[in-house]
Scaffold this active site. Structure first.
Site, PDB file in Angstrom:
ATOM      1  N   CYS A  77       0.828  -1.209   0.000  1.00 58.06           N
ATOM      2  CA  CYS A  77       0.000   0.000   0.000  1.00 58.06           C
ATOM      3  C   CYS A  77       0.863   1.260   0.000  1.00 58.06           C
ATOM      4  O   CYS A  77       1.540   1.529  -0.981  1.00 58.06           O
ATOM      5  CB  CYS A  77      -0.994  -0.018   1.159  1.00 58.06           C
ATOM      6  SG  CYS A  77      -2.298   1.203   0.975  1.00 58.06           S
ATOM      7  N   HIS A 175      -3.824  -4.925  -0.156  1.00 53.35           N
ATOM      8  CA  HIS A 175      -3.361  -5.466   1.123  1.00 53.35           C
ATOM      9  C   HIS A 175      -3.455  -6.993   1.115  1.00 53.35           C
ATOM     10  O   HIS A 175      -4.523  -7.534   1.409  1.00 53.35           O
ATOM     11  CB  HIS A 175      -4.226  -4.914   2.263  1.00 53.35           C
ATOM     12  CG  HIS A 175      -3.966  -3.476   2.548  1.00 53.35           C
ATOM     13  ND1 HIS A 175      -3.021  -3.058   3.443  1.00 53.35           N
ATOM     14  CD2 HIS A 175      -4.501  -2.361   2.028  1.00 53.35           C
ATOM     15  CE1 HIS A 175      -2.988  -1.738   3.480  1.00 53.35           C
ATOM     16  NE2 HIS A 175      -3.884  -1.277   2.630  1.00 53.35           N
ATOM     17  N   GLU A 177      -2.408  -8.936   3.235  1.00 53.79           N
ATOM     18  CA  GLU A 177      -2.688  -9.368   4.620  1.00 53.79           C
ATOM     19  C   GLU A 177      -4.165  -9.263   4.971  1.00 53.79           C
ATOM     20  O   GLU A 177      -4.589  -9.733   6.021  1.00 53.79           O
ATOM     21  CB  GLU A 177      -1.829  -8.564   5.601  1.00 53.79           C
ATOM     22  CG  GLU A 177      -2.286  -7.150   5.921  1.00 53.79           C
ATOM     23  CD  GLU A 177      -1.936  -6.100   4.861  1.00 53.79           C
ATOM     24  OE1 GLU A 177      -1.522  -6.493   3.740  1.00 53.79           O
ATOM     25  OE2 GLU A 177      -2.096  -4.905   5.149  1.00 53.79           O
TER      26      GLU A 177
END
Lengths: 195, 251
Positions: A77, A175, A177
């Protein structure tokens, strides 16, 4: 395996830490140059504002540390944006690992873009097993243009770089994650890259 | 293409998910950690956690519970309830939250939005606006809906975004818990008035209601609580339904 997450003032560091934990890895979170240099894999996360983040990195001497790394590095990001040459956010020169300039989305759509969008034209081992047009999670108001380092494309107001790669440096605007099973597979792929 | 989001909401009180406490034993609703993980697995696009006791009892959101939820989900996670300072937010992000929502504290001190956006970025700051319709006009409510202010809801939405909020979560007090559908008019008015995403909340009862919120209501995301907790609507079926209606969703 020694994974270091770079700690700085613009992190969702904990989210990344938990994601690695779910994959079975315990990462170290650090802003110490020696610790970062000793890592097998480095993750450079980021949620925040570009100019203040760059200022912080410079104050800590982390800008030159990041540029000099030779092991696989993954910017996420804001991490991706800071690895580019310049950002319109705060009109700041960034790390310059990628030649792209980072621009603000036009107001023809809502800004920031928040939500799941598809990625395509995937061509890098980091996307092994990921189908074209898989959905991943984006939250950002600025984007990196397409270029020769683009390894994944996405569309919001126009096509732009969803991911970049140059030598050992990888960067993702989305993202991983926070992108469900797809994101976990991408993180796993990154951690399987040859060191 | 950017998809519309479906967001289950965990209203948490004393560490437990509580919506519908009056008519169902709390244990059958499940604990927030299990429910969060289940929703993530079922294809929820995001998870919202609201500590509904926080404002009234002046408690801080339960940070260890937030951490346990965050550890067990792989989707974005927004936490709200009783947040009133930069330090509160720092603690929650440190627990694994990705975004935070502020409500009463921002009405009392609008500058808080600017401070939070400056510190963490607008994308991290959700303005939660509880609204109530009185004589045809929508007003902002605070303190978990107990206080109706004289602030017009649309004015506050515009101001909150100007001050730094990156997303709006609008909950109609008139509709919440009724299962009669979302407040389409105020949701749409907000979505047209600001250039940030709007999440519709309050009133979800059927799959059709979600479709309406995302089309007629012009919402970017729709939130539900009890319809998901009691499995009246399953997330995969809902998303399939929306897709068949021509609404872009992540399947």
């Amino acid at each position: 395996m020694n994974i270091v997450i770079i700690k700085y003032n613009a992190g969702n560091v904990q989210s990344v830490y938990y994601a690695l934990e779910r994959l079975g890895y315990t990462a170290t979170v650090s802003d110490e140059p020696a610790v970062i240099r000793s890592a097998d894999y480095v993750i450079f996360p980021g949620v925040g504002e570009a100019a203040s983040a760059m200022k912080y990195l410079q104050e800590k001497g982390l800008d030159s540390v990041i540029r000099s790394l030779t092991q696989p590095v993954l910017g996420i990001c804001l991490g991706l944006q800071l690895m580019c040459s310049h950002s319109e956010e705060g009109n700041v020169d960034c790390l310059g690992i990628f030649p792209q300039r980072v621009k603000r989305f036009p107001n023809t759509e809502k800004v920031p873009q928040i939500g799941w969008n598809d990625i395509f034209e995937l061509h890098n081992p980091v996307f092994k097993g990921i189908k074209e047009h898989s959905y991943v999670y984006f939250v950002h108001g600025y984007y990196a243009e397409l270029g020769e380092n683009t390894i994944a494309t996405t569309y919001y107001t126009q096509n732009y770089s969803a991911a970049l790669c140059k030598e050992n440096f990888y960067a993702m605007q989305f993202h991983p994650e926070k992108s469900g099973d797809i994101g976990e597979q991408i993180l796993r792929n990154f951690l399987e890259l040859k060191n | 293409m950017l998809t519309k989001r479906i967001i289950p909401c965990l209203d948490v009180k004393d560490g437990k998910t509580v919506k519908g406490i009056n008519f169902v034993d709390i244990k059958t609703v499940g604990d927030p950690v299990e429910l969060g993980a289940l929703y993530a697995k079922m294809g929820a696009d995001e998870l919202v956690f609201l500590d509904i006791t926080a404002t009234n009892e002046k408690r801080k959101t339960l940070s260890d519970l937030v951490a346990r939820v965050a550890q067990n989900i792989n989707i974005p996670f927004c936490v709200g309830g009783g947040i009133s300072s930069v330090e509160d937010v720092r603690v929650l992000l440190g627990c694994g939250a990705d975004k935070i929502s502020v409500n009463t504290a921002a009405v009392k001190n609008p500058q808080l939005l600017t401070e939070l956006a400056g510190e963490f970025g607008s994308q991290c700051v959700v303005i939660a606006i509880d609204v109530k319709q009185v004589d045809g006009e929508w007003f902002v409510c605070t303190h978990g809906g107990q206080v109706v202010t004289d602030i017009k809801a649309l004015d506050w939405a515009i101001e909150a975004v100007r001050l730094g909020a990156g997303e709006i979560l609008v909950t109609s007090m008139n509709h919440d818990g009724t299962k009669n559908g979302f407040a389409l008019d105020i949701t749409r008015a907000m979505s047209e008035a600001v250039n940030v995403p709007v999440i519709a909340s309050g009133g979800a009862g059927t799959m059709e209601h979600f479709a309406e919120a995302l089309t007629e209501g012009k919402a970017d995301a729709a939130l539900g609580a009890s319809v998901f907790h009691y499995k009246e609507i399953e997330i995969p079926a809902l998303k399939q339904f929306l897709k068949e209606k021509g609404i872009e969703v992540r399947l």
